[in-house]
Write a protein that holds these residues in place. Structure first.
Motif, PDB file in Angstrom:
ATOM      1  N   GLY A 154       0.819  -1.215   0.000  1.00 49.50           N
ATOM      2  CA  GLY A 154       0.000   0.000   0.000  1.00 49.50           C
ATOM      3  C   GLY A 154       0.847   1.257   0.000  1.00 49.50           C
ATOM      4  N   ILE A 155       1.960   1.219   0.730  1.00 49.89           N
ATOM      5  CA  ILE A 155       2.851   2.382   0.795  1.00 49.89           C
ATOM      6  C   ILE A 155       3.535   2.615  -0.550  1.00 49.89           C
ATOM      7  CG2 ILE A 155       5.006   3.257   1.794  1.00 49.89           C
ATOM      8  CD1 ILE A 155       4.180   2.018   4.449  1.00 49.89           C
ATOM      9  N   THR A 156       4.100   1.564  -1.125  1.00 52.01           N
ATOM     10  CA  THR A 156       4.809   1.726  -2.406  1.00 52.01           C
ATOM     11  C   THR A 156       3.858   2.155  -3.529  1.00 52.01           C
ATOM     12  OG1 THR A 156       4.604  -0.669  -2.780  1.00 52.01           O
ATOM     13  CG2 THR A 156       6.652   0.104  -1.814  1.00 52.01           C
ATOM     14  N   THR A 157       2.641   1.620  -3.492  1.00 53.31           N
ATOM     15  CA  THR A 157       1.645   2.011  -4.501  1.00 53.31           C
ATOM     16  C   THR A 157       1.271   3.482  -4.355  1.00 53.31           C
ATOM     17  OG1 THR A 157       0.715  -0.228  -4.566  1.00 53.31           O
ATOM     18  CG2 THR A 157      -0.676   1.549  -5.401  1.00 53.31           C
ATOM     19  N   ARG A 158       1.110   3.911  -3.099  1.00 49.23           N
ATOM     20  CA  ARG A 158       0.739   5.310  -2.864  1.00 49.23           C
ATOM     21  C   ARG A 158       1.857   6.254  -3.282  1.00 49.23           C
ATOM     22  NH1 ARG A 158      -3.055   8.972  -3.262  1.00 49.23           N
ATOM     23  NH2 ARG A 158      -2.857  10.672  -1.740  1.00 49.23           N
ATOM     24  N   GLU A 163       3.609  10.327  -7.041  1.00 51.13           N
ATOM     25  CA  GLU A 163       4.851  10.580  -7.781  1.00 51.13           C
ATOM     26  C   GLU A 163       5.965  11.085  -6.861  1.00 51.13           C
ATOM     27  OE1 GLU A 163       3.661  13.257 -10.856  1.00 51.13           O
ATOM     28  OE2 GLU A 163       2.707  11.677 -12.058  1.00 51.13           O
ATOM     29  N   THR A 164       6.114  10.389  -5.735  1.00 51.76           N
ATOM     30  CA  THR A 164       7.168  10.734  -4.776  1.00 51.76           C
ATOM     31  C   THR A 164       7.817   9.445  -4.288  1.00 51.76           C
ATOM     32  OG1 THR A 164       5.867  12.649  -4.045  1.00 51.76           O
ATOM     33  CG2 THR A 164       7.717  11.988  -2.648  1.00 51.76           C
ATOM     34  N   THR A 207      -6.516  -4.208   2.249  1.00 55.75           N
ATOM     35  CA  THR A 207      -5.578  -3.378   1.507  1.00 55.75           C
ATOM     36  C   THR A 207      -5.961  -1.908   1.667  1.00 55.75           C
ATOM     37  OG1 THR A 207      -6.875  -3.371  -0.543  1.00 55.75           O
ATOM     38  CG2 THR A 207      -5.326  -5.198  -0.216  1.00 55.75           C
ATOM     39  N   ARG A 208      -4.993  -1.056   1.475  1.00 57.57           N
ATOM     40  CA  ARG A 208      -5.253   0.394   1.566  1.00 57.57           C
ATOM     41  C   ARG A 208      -6.323   0.802   0.565  1.00 57.57           C
ATOM     42  NH1 ARG A 208      -1.546   5.469   2.362  1.00 57.57           N
ATOM     43  NH2 ARG A 208      -2.795   7.047   1.340  1.00 57.57           N
ATOM     44  N   LYS A 209      -6.280   0.227  -0.625  1.00 62.80           N
ATOM     45  CA  LYS A 209      -7.243   0.554  -1.666  1.00 62.80           C
ATOM     46  C   LYS A 209      -8.658   0.179  -1.235  1.00 62.80           C
ATOM     47  CE  LYS A 209      -8.403  -0.295  -6.523  1.00 62.80           C
ATOM     48  NZ  LYS A 209      -8.047  -1.039  -7.766  1.00 62.80           N
TER      49      LYS A 209
END
Length: 257
Positions: A154-158, A163-164, A207-209
């Motif tokens: 979830g962190i890497t996807t966010r 775009e950071t 999941t975060r989504k």
């Protein structure tokens, strides 16, 4: 005279369904705690060892709950900015939150790993000592591992979404995954000595989504309901006098609750 203004938020009353679900969850939690205590006593025997193992289990429970809580709070903040362009401060705040959560998890996971016999100093920790843990702890450790996989995805996807790509955050995830990789191997080997093979974690996190989409859907439902109520207030159904009749009385009763 200067008066201080304070906002008072009225708590929504808990409906019978929500109360029943909460009470059922509490009863299940108490039952699991009792079963865990019995299993730990059977494995360790000595009160001090049981207490330490129980503390480790509670720590792993807290780690999973923390990841669930972070998913919810992050999704809530994301929803508050939904459809809006994020500025640099917004992105920086999200990355800071990720790093703080990961650092907190890393400290906890190092403690869980050390209990397994892993040596946490030297190159890759060196050879591990015999694992004294119970089957209960090994299974719970695997559940933390499964939850962390969902959490860091979830962190890497966010980070990609905003775009950071933060290097320190990536390094923290990599470091924790390395510890978990070694711990997973020990868990599998120790569980085998307890007669358990191919264990699949039962407990997991959303999941975060999924958390975000559920929050968004619930928000839409809450926004629609007041609109429907307002439409009846402003334009009563044909055949009923404005402000009177059984329908208005019922509505007034509902609103007065």
């Amino acid at each position: 005279d200067v008066y201080e203004q304070s906002d008072i938020t009225k708590a929504e009353p808990e409906d019978s369904g929500g109360k029943a679900a909460r009470e059922a969850a509490e009863m299940m939690k108490e039952k699991k705690a009792a079963e865990r205590q019995t299993g730990l006593k059977k494995h360790y025997g000595k009160i001090l060892l049981v207490a330490k193992a129980n503390g480790s289990c509670e720590g792993m429970d807290s780690a999973i709950e923390m990841m669930e809580s972070k998913h919810s709070s992050w999704a809530e903040k994301q929803l508050s900015k939904d459809g809006m362009a994020l500025d640099d401060d917004d992105k920086k705040a999200e990355i800071t939150g990720f790093k703080e959560a990961l650092n907190e998890l890393k400290l906890a996971i190092l403690g869980f790993a050390e209990r397994s016999g892993m040596k946490m100093t030297g190159a890759r920790g060196g050879p591990a000592n015999p694992d004294p843990r119970s089957m209960i702890e090994c299974k719970l450790s695997e559940e933390v591992f499964a939850a962390f996989n969902i959490f860091c995805t979830g962190i890497t996807t966010r980070m990609k979404e905003i775009e950071t790509e933060d290097k320190m955050t990536k390094n923290l995830i990599s470091s924790i995954m390395t510890i978990f990789g070694d711990l997973h191997e020990i868990n599998v080997a120790t569980l085998k000595t307890h007669g358990v093979e191919n264990f699949q974690p039962v407990r997991t996190i959303k999941t975060r989504k999924d958390v975000f989409e559920n929050m968004k859907k619930n928000m839409v439902v809450k926004e629609v309901a007041p609109d429907l109520e307002e439409s009846y207030d402003s334009a009563p159904p044909a055949g009923r006098p404005p402000g009177g009749g059984m329908g208005a009385g019922l509505l007034a009763g509902i609103q007065g609750r």
